[in-house]
Design a protein around this motif. Structure first.
Motif, mmCIF file in Angstrom:
data_model
loop_
_atom_site.group_PDB
_atom_site.id
_atom_site.type_symbol
_atom_site.label_atom_id
_atom_site.label_comp_id
_atom_site.label_asym_id
_atom_site.label_seq_id
_atom_site.Cartn_x
_atom_site.Cartn_y
_atom_site.Cartn_z
ATOM 1 N N SER A 112 0.863 -1.185 0.000
ATOM 2 C CA SER A 112 0.000 0.000 0.000
ATOM 3 C C SER A 112 0.893 1.227 0.000
ATOM 4 O O SER A 112 1.658 1.434 0.931
ATOM 5 C CB SER A 112 -0.917 0.016 1.226
ATOM 6 N N LYS A 159 -2.786 -1.180 4.867
ATOM 7 C CA LYS A 159 -3.855 -0.184 5.010
ATOM 8 C C LYS A 159 -3.809 0.805 3.850
ATOM 9 O O LYS A 159 -2.767 1.414 3.601
ATOM 10 C CB LYS A 159 -3.695 0.561 6.339
ATOM 11 N N TYR A 179 -4.022 4.156 1.679
ATOM 12 C CA TYR A 179 -3.755 5.551 2.021
ATOM 13 C C TYR A 179 -5.057 6.344 2.070
ATOM 14 O O TYR A 179 -5.248 7.225 2.916
ATOM 15 C CB TYR A 179 -2.788 6.138 0.993
ATOM 16 N N LYS A 213 -10.473 4.150 2.510
ATOM 17 C CA LYS A 213 -10.472 2.992 3.419
ATOM 18 C C LYS A 213 -11.854 2.354 3.544
ATOM 19 O O LYS A 213 -11.960 1.146 3.749
ATOM 20 C CB LYS A 213 -9.976 3.417 4.807
ATOM 21 N N TYR A 238 -9.217 -4.622 2.830
ATOM 22 C CA TYR A 238 -7.784 -4.762 3.030
ATOM 23 C C TYR A 238 -7.470 -5.654 4.227
ATOM 24 O O TYR A 238 -8.297 -5.819 5.131
ATOM 25 C CB TYR A 238 -7.095 -3.402 3.174
ATOM 26 N N ASP A 296 -4.386 -6.326 7.081
ATOM 27 C CA ASP A 296 -3.231 -5.613 7.611
ATOM 28 C C ASP A 296 -2.962 -6.039 9.047
ATOM 29 O O ASP A 296 -3.739 -6.768 9.660
ATOM 30 C CB ASP A 296 -3.492 -4.100 7.553
ATOM 31 N N ASP A 326 -1.849 -4.195 12.936
ATOM 32 C CA ASP A 326 -1.849 -2.901 13.607
ATOM 33 C C ASP A 326 -0.385 -2.474 13.712
ATOM 34 O O ASP A 326 0.281 -2.712 14.721
ATOM 35 C CB ASP A 326 -2.493 -3.008 14.993
ATOM 36 N N ASP A 350 3.147 4.218 9.363
ATOM 37 C CA ASP A 350 2.510 3.667 10.561
ATOM 38 C C ASP A 350 3.551 3.232 11.596
ATOM 39 O O ASP A 350 3.414 3.510 12.793
ATOM 40 C CB ASP A 350 1.621 2.482 10.187
ATOM 41 N N ARG A 384 -12.374 -5.110 6.685
ATOM 42 C CA ARG A 384 -11.103 -4.656 7.256
ATOM 43 C C ARG A 384 -10.634 -5.771 8.173
ATOM 44 O O ARG A 384 -11.174 -5.973 9.258
ATOM 45 C CB ARG A 384 -11.312 -3.353 8.046
ATOM 46 N N MET A 414 -7.790 -7.520 10.396
ATOM 47 C CA MET A 414 -6.553 -7.242 11.118
ATOM 48 C C MET A 414 -5.946 -8.551 11.611
ATOM 49 O O MET A 414 -6.593 -9.335 12.300
ATOM 50 C CB MET A 414 -6.820 -6.302 12.296
#
Length: 343
Positions: A130, A152, A154, A157, A162, A164, A166, A200, A323, A325
């Motif tokens: 990303s 994540k 840009y 969102k 996506y 990802d 944390d 991040d 989303r 995680m």
């Protein structure tokens, strides 16, 4: 003589249309029937003609993979073979094949994506990165073409599925681990600032430094390529400072291995002279000298969940945006040491 669906149907005592539905893994066919048909296919040595199926269903049963750079360069980093292994597992479960971008430059990579989409060579695309202002994402959204991003996005969102970690919290965790060992001069070696993951992890590093009442030093932050050469370059610059760091957060294991190699050449002992932590927990970290403490981001799961999510999209246009995680954990090995001088 070639084996046909009719031959399979006769042996399994079902209609030819049932065999077709079993091949397509249709949910309305019972498990018992599927098993019987598959046993008949195996006994007869029958292999479905997926090209013909694709033409009939307007589906390629193929996923496009887009690298952040040329495949030759990207695959030098162990992250990409491992994430592709996860994608391959998810694709194999649904009998999808993989189509990897081969462009050498960003323009060639973009042109390759356009060819995938316009030529309907794949049913969907996974971006293995990303970055900021990526025109590939803009193009895929404009074309309403199914895609998933590992990392994540840009922007957009709420419109993009996506997968990802944390990364902010992961960077906080690893930086605070070094601070608790007594290190007050901690440096950060990151990748390109065009990548969201770099921003991040830098944000997490900065938060940990400031929240522990330590000074944030710009000279302790270096950005280099995700290659061993990048790590060697960074540590050379950091150790030339008047007050060099006593610990490093390196946001990629391949870069960290470059750091370890260069430190060894310079006669610096790890962890006695300087502590080093990496990210990704690839296999090389266990056999490095010393074994490298690293953040395990579960690379395989990043790829596996990306593949599953993309196939869900291609098979169900009403699939909601997700989303996902993936958890991380710090794997402590022998590259970090308590700084008893508390420097």
């Amino acid at each position: 003589m070639s084996i046909t669906i009719k031959d399979v149907a006769k042996l399994a005592n079902v209609a030819p249309s049932t065999v077709s539905r079993v091949i397509a893994d249709h949910p309305n066919i019972s498990g018992e029937t599927k098993e019987r048909v598959r046993e008949a296919m195996k006994e007869l040595g029958y292999h479905p003609n997926f090209i013909a199926r694709s033409l009939a269903s307007n589906s390629t049963q193929s996923i496009g993979l887009v690298m952040p750079s040329s495949a030759d360069k990207a695959l030098q980093n162990p992250f990409f073979p491992e994430v592709i292994r996860g994608i391959s597992k998810g694709a194999h479960e649904k009998k999808y094949s993989l189509h990897i971008s081969t462009g050498e430059s960003l323009e060639e990579i973009f042109d390759g994506v356009v060819q995938m989409v316009q030529g309907r060579r794949v049913d969907g695309i996974i971006l293995l990165y990303s970055r900021f202002n990526d025109k590939i994402i803009d193009y895929l959204l404009d074309q309403s073409f199914p895609f998933v991003v590992i990392g994540k996005p840009y922007k957009y969102k709420k419109e993009i599925t996506y997968v990802d970690n944390d990364n902010v919290q992961a960077s906080i965790d690893v930086t605070e681990y070094l601070i608790k060992l007594g290190h007050k001069r901690v440096a950060f070696v990151g990748g390109s600032l065009n990548l969201v993951v770099t921003i991040d992890r830098l944000q997490g590093f900065k938060h940990a430094i400031l929240s522990n009442n330590l000074p944030y030093r710009d000279e302790y932050v270096k950005h280099v390529e995700f290659l061993k050469e990048g790590g060697r370059e960074a540590i050379t610059e950091l150790l030339s400072l008047e007050k060099p760091p006593t610990a490093l957060v390196v946001m990629d294991d391949l870069m960290a291995l470059g750091v370890l190699n260069k430190l060894d050449e310079m006669g610096k002992a790890v962890p006695d002279d300087i502590s080093v932590v990496g990210f990704n927990n690839v296999l090389l970290t266990e056999i490095s000298r010393p074994p490298l403490t690293s953040v395990d981001i579960n690379i395989f799961q990043l790829g596996y969940q990306a593949a599953k999510s993309l196939i869900d999209q291609t098979e169900n246009q009403n699939q909601p945006v997700k989303r996902i995680m993936i958890p991380h954990n710090l794997v402590i090995r022998e590259s970090c040491y308590e700084n008893k001088q508390n420097l």
